[in-house]
Design a protein around this motif. Structure first.
Motif, mmCIF file in Angstrom:
data_model
loop_
_atom_site.group_PDB
_atom_site.id
_atom_site.type_symbol
_atom_site.label_atom_id
_atom_site.label_comp_id
_atom_site.label_asym_id
_atom_site.label_seq_id
_atom_site.Cartn_x
_atom_site.Cartn_y
_atom_site.Cartn_z
ATOM 1 N N ALA A 22 0.841 -1.203 0.000
ATOM 2 C CA ALA A 22 0.000 0.000 0.000
ATOM 3 C C ALA A 22 0.872 1.247 0.000
ATOM 4 O O ALA A 22 0.563 2.240 -0.678
ATOM 5 N N ILE A 25 2.016 2.108 -3.441
ATOM 6 C CA ILE A 25 0.958 2.774 -4.218
ATOM 7 C C ILE A 25 0.890 4.249 -3.846
ATOM 8 O O ILE A 25 0.820 5.126 -4.715
ATOM 9 N N TYR A 29 2.169 8.292 -6.131
ATOM 10 C CA TYR A 29 1.400 9.522 -6.364
ATOM 11 C C TYR A 29 2.091 10.756 -5.788
ATOM 12 O O TYR A 29 1.499 11.836 -5.766
ATOM 13 N N GLU A 52 -8.588 9.085 -4.223
ATOM 14 C CA GLU A 52 -8.539 7.814 -4.941
ATOM 15 C C GLU A 52 -7.401 6.948 -4.429
ATOM 16 O O GLU A 52 -7.452 5.714 -4.499
ATOM 17 N N VAL A 53 -6.370 7.581 -3.870
ATOM 18 C CA VAL A 53 -5.215 6.844 -3.372
ATOM 19 C C VAL A 53 -5.591 6.038 -2.128
ATOM 20 O O VAL A 53 -5.147 4.898 -1.960
ATOM 21 N N VAL A 55 -8.429 4.696 -1.514
ATOM 22 C CA VAL A 55 -9.202 3.540 -1.972
ATOM 23 C C VAL A 55 -8.292 2.491 -2.607
ATOM 24 O O VAL A 55 -8.422 1.289 -2.347
ATOM 25 N N LYS A 56 -7.348 2.937 -3.442
ATOM 26 C CA LYS A 56 -6.433 1.991 -4.082
ATOM 27 C C LYS A 56 -5.547 1.310 -3.048
ATOM 28 O O LYS A 56 -5.269 0.104 -3.146
ATOM 29 N N ALA A 57 -5.098 2.065 -2.060
ATOM 30 C CA ALA A 57 -4.264 1.479 -1.010
ATOM 31 C C ALA A 57 -5.064 0.450 -0.220
ATOM 32 O O ALA A 57 -4.563 -0.632 0.109
ATOM 33 N N ASN A 59 -7.682 -1.306 -1.254
ATOM 34 C CA ASN A 59 -7.911 -2.490 -2.092
ATOM 35 C C ASN A 59 -6.688 -3.398 -2.119
ATOM 36 O O ASN A 59 -6.806 -4.628 -2.088
ATOM 37 N N SER A 60 -5.517 -2.789 -2.166
ATOM 38 C CA SER A 60 -4.277 -3.569 -2.166
ATOM 39 C C SER A 60 -4.108 -4.321 -0.845
ATOM 40 O O SER A 60 -3.745 -5.503 -0.827
ATOM 41 N N GLU A 63 -6.537 -7.239 -0.619
ATOM 42 C CA GLU A 63 -6.120 -8.342 -1.482
ATOM 43 C C GLU A 63 -5.060 -9.202 -0.787
ATOM 44 O O GLU A 63 -5.101 -10.436 -0.840
#
Length: 292
Positions: A22, A25, A29, A52-53, A55-57, A59-60, A63
């Motif tokens: 994370a 990610i 940015y 958005e970062v 959320v992406k972090a 999700n990672s 996972e």
């Protein structure tokens, strides 16, 4: 299912992997413009900002942690997803803030970090992982196994001797509190009397790095007063650092001196009791009358 010491070690290793991924990610940015949105949260700007970062972090992280949910029968609480209340049904839950200090991140200033904690149903932090993507600093701890910095055993100097500077960590929102001026006046008068002529004030970071930096720059404290309104930080702000601070030998409790309530049944906020992190109990005793 009761987790063993070996289980906690394995889960901590996985959480470290998740935090670093994370963090990568987030670091990607550093020199990019990001879309900033506002979400429904507490009354402070810091709690309302999301990108958005984040959320992406998240999700990672999810996972990476996903296989542990079924293997160890774990629940999940994360900042950027609804609370499904599974934390009240399972014996343990991951408590995740994919990027604490989002406001600092949007301002391109230090103070943001990934935070992953494992909390028991009773509300006790059993392991904590914090990763600062800006400095690539990793903090982690497992209950009864001590604290670690960059994966080396870490015993920060928490003594009060031969120190002249007191480090005070606060949130920017505290400056708008009706008690801000009298509290700060009292602290400025108290500290020289107990041996600290210099006061260093930090107010730009999120709760997670405030607590970690407190250990790096002891003596000092970070607190959030109890209040009737929702806020005061959230469970995911303190789930990881509670374990790290305690295993480092420092103080991490509610403002009233009771254990941190990290599985509050009626809310995810911590305003009901407030929080106090300090380098040692002597600092807490000195500030007790001022902050009560």
């Amino acid at each position: 299912m009761k987790l063993s010491s070996e289980d906690l070690t394995i889960l901590c290793t996985i959480a470290i992997e998740a935090a670093k991924k994370a963090g990568a990610i987030i670091s990607s940015y550093d020199n990019k413009n990001v879309t900033i949105k506002n979400k429904e949260a507490a009354d402070s700007l810091a709690s309302q900002v999301v990108t958005e970062v984040d959320v992406k972090a998240q999700n990672s992280i999810l996972e990476t942690l996903a296989p542990t949910l079924s293997k160890y029968d774990l629940a999940l609480l994360t900042e950027e997803s609804p609370d499904d209340k599974s934390r009240f049904e399972k014996d343990y839950f991951w408590c995740i803030d994919p990027m604490d200090g989002t406001l600092a991140f949007t301002e391109k200033t230090p103070g943001y970090a990934v935070s992953i904690g494992l909390v028991s149903k009773s509300g006790k932090s059993l392991l904590g992982v914090v990763f600062d993507p800006l400095t690539q600093t990793l903090y982690h701890a497992i209950e009864n196994k001590g604290a670690f910095k960059n994966q080396k055993s870490w015993q920060p100097d928490l003594s009060l001797t031969n120190k002249s500077t007191f480090s005070l960590y606060i949130d920017r929102s505290f400056e708008d509190h009706e008690r801000y001026a009298p509290i700060m006046t009292s602290i400025n008068k108290l500290m020289p009397r107990i041996g600290f002529p210099n006061i260093r004030i930090e107010k730009l970071a999120g709760a997670v790095l405030n607590a970690c930096w407190l250990l790096d720059n002891a003596p000092g404290c970070y607190f959030k007063l109890a209040k009737p309104q929702p806020g005061g930080g959230s469970l995911w702000d303190f789930a990881a650092i509670a374990c790290i601070v305690q295993e480092a030998g420092a103080y991490a409790k509610s403002m009233d001196g009771s254990p941190l309530d990290l599985n509050r049944p009626d809310s995810t906020f911590m305003n009901h009791k407030g929080v106090m992190f300090a380098s040692n109990s002597e600092i807490v005793s000195a500030l007790k009358e001022i902050l009560s």
